[in-house]
Design an enzyme around this catalytic site. Structure first.
Site, mmCIF file in Angstrom:
data_model
loop_
_atom_site.group_PDB
_atom_site.id
_atom_site.type_symbol
_atom_site.label_atom_id
_atom_site.label_comp_id
_atom_site.label_asym_id
_atom_site.label_seq_id
_atom_site.Cartn_x
_atom_site.Cartn_y
_atom_site.Cartn_z
ATOM 1 N N GLU A 21 0.829 -1.212 0.000
ATOM 2 C CA GLU A 21 0.000 0.000 0.000
ATOM 3 C C GLU A 21 0.858 1.254 0.000
ATOM 4 O O GLU A 21 2.044 1.222 0.292
ATOM 5 C CB GLU A 21 -0.925 0.015 1.218
ATOM 6 C CG GLU A 21 -0.294 -0.442 2.529
ATOM 7 C CD GLU A 21 0.839 0.413 3.044
ATOM 8 O OE1 GLU A 21 0.732 1.650 2.936
ATOM 9 O OE2 GLU A 21 1.826 -0.127 3.555
ATOM 10 N N GLU A 52 4.535 -0.467 1.968
ATOM 11 C CA GLU A 52 4.647 -0.446 0.503
ATOM 12 C C GLU A 52 4.598 -1.836 -0.129
ATOM 13 O O GLU A 52 4.489 -1.958 -1.334
ATOM 14 C CB GLU A 52 5.957 0.219 0.041
ATOM 15 C CG GLU A 52 6.177 1.623 0.497
ATOM 16 C CD GLU A 52 7.523 2.170 0.033
ATOM 17 O OE1 GLU A 52 8.259 1.451 -0.679
ATOM 18 O OE2 GLU A 52 7.844 3.313 0.398
#
Length: 356
Positions: A168, A311
């Site tokens: 994300e 991430e």
């Protein structure tokens, strides 16, 4: 949504038993390769095959902004979401640099960044320009949440890969993730809320206060995952949850990154318990709520590296561990093939150490 959940099947127990028998025949003491053996058996249950390959690896990163940043809960300004969303496509972030080095694919999907992204490298699935401030009312409508869930599922289903990792990008999403986890587990906010990107003591206290306020004013129903996500979640979390569901529906393993990814995975498991069998945790996140999320799913991370970047940075590392699990069950010789005689075999079966 009902069709998606109905498509997720239980693991193939016969294939798992066959893989376990194969592991018992390989020239090594029983269980001596630990989690690598467990992973090979899990993969068999997922695919229905004893021998598997995970050479096609892909990281999905879902990017969105969260209106709750208005409350001063983050150390970084909201514009960082846009900057890092683009940088992910250029191998300039931690997760993207690892993906490039290890040769795995990456797709960055905009499901709610609060800006126009004029870059063809970013997949445009924008539902809205960020969520509303959950401290003042629901972050999303129920329809928006379902759209985000199904968007994530579609992206995962359409991604050609043997294994998928879920990451994300979104400033403020440790706040939303902590709120969602607190409601799902019915625990105090303090038990699941960490400092995220590294905020001051004053901001940390404000963050916990804001989460309590959001839960109080929205009263999300912990038995209804969609309700929880819509009221105190975000587009990124909902899309990630959908991606876990979509990968499981296509009978492929799916890797959890850190805290935020783990919360999204828990949402998927609450929607469909069979999803748990498709989940492969990567590293133990430094965030305080991660352990509780793992315990709720009865899962354990593979790597202890002190990581807390997010991430999807843990996924490329986990892909390589999965490759190792496949290499063992595919390439190792059995006792017969290795020419190991019955005397040594008897010692191993009795639990003695194998000494060549």
């Amino acid at each position: 949504m009902r069709q998606l959940l109905a498509a997720i099947e239980e693991p193939d127990r016969a294939a798992m038993d066959a893989a376990q028998q194969r592991q018992a025949q390989l020239a090594k003491p029983p269980g001596s390769l630990g989690r690598l053996e467990d992973l090979s058996i899990q993969l068999a249950g997922i695919t229905g095959r004893i021998h598997n390959e995970v050479t096609k690896q892909h990281l999905l990163v879902f990017a969105a902004d969260n209106g709750v940043v208005e409350e001063g809960v983050s150390s970084a300004p909201q514009r960082v979401t846009l900057q890092q969303t683009i940088n992910l496509t250029r191998a300039k972030t931690g997760a993207a640099a690892l993906a490039k080095y290890f040769g795995c694919g990456i797709t960055v999907c905009d499901v709610g960044v609060n800006a126009e992204i004029r870059d063809d490298a970013v997949m445009d699935c924008k539902i809205a320009y960020g969520t509303r401030n959950m401290a003042k009312g629901p972050a999303m409508t129920r329809e928006q949440t379902l759209t985000a869930l199904l968007t994530g599922a579609r992206v995962a289903q359409e991604t050609a890969a043997d294994v998928i990792g879920i990451g994300e990008m979104g400033i403020g999403n440790t706040t939303t993730s902590s709120a969602v986890l607190a409601v799902l587990l019915d625990v105090e906010v303090e038990q699941v809320t960490g400092r995220g990107g590294g905020i001051t003591d004053e901001s940390f206290e404000r963050k916990k206060r804001v989460i309590r306020q959001a839960i109080a004013c929205n009263a999300p129903d912990g038995r209804d995952v969609v309700d929880v996500l819509s009221k105190v979640g975000g587009f990124d979390l909902a899309a990630m949850c959908g991606a876990f569901l979509g990968t499981a529906a296509t009978r492929r393993p799916v890797v959890i990154d850190g805290f935020i990814s783990a919360v999204a995975a828990l949402c998927a498991v609450r929607l469909c318990p069979a999803v748990r069998h498709y989940l492969i945790p990567s590293h133990a996140s430094y965030e305080i709520g991660y352990r509780l999320a793992m315990e709720a799913m009865e899962l354990q991370p593979m790597l202890l590296l002190g990581m807390r970047l997010g991430e999807g940075s843990g996924c490329p590392l986990a892909f390589k561990v999965l490759e190792a699990a496949c290499a063992i069950i595919n390439g190792m010789a059995t006792f017969d093939e290795a020419g190991i005689d019955d005397e040594y075999l008897d010692e191993i079966r009795e639990g003695d150490k194998f000494t060549p």
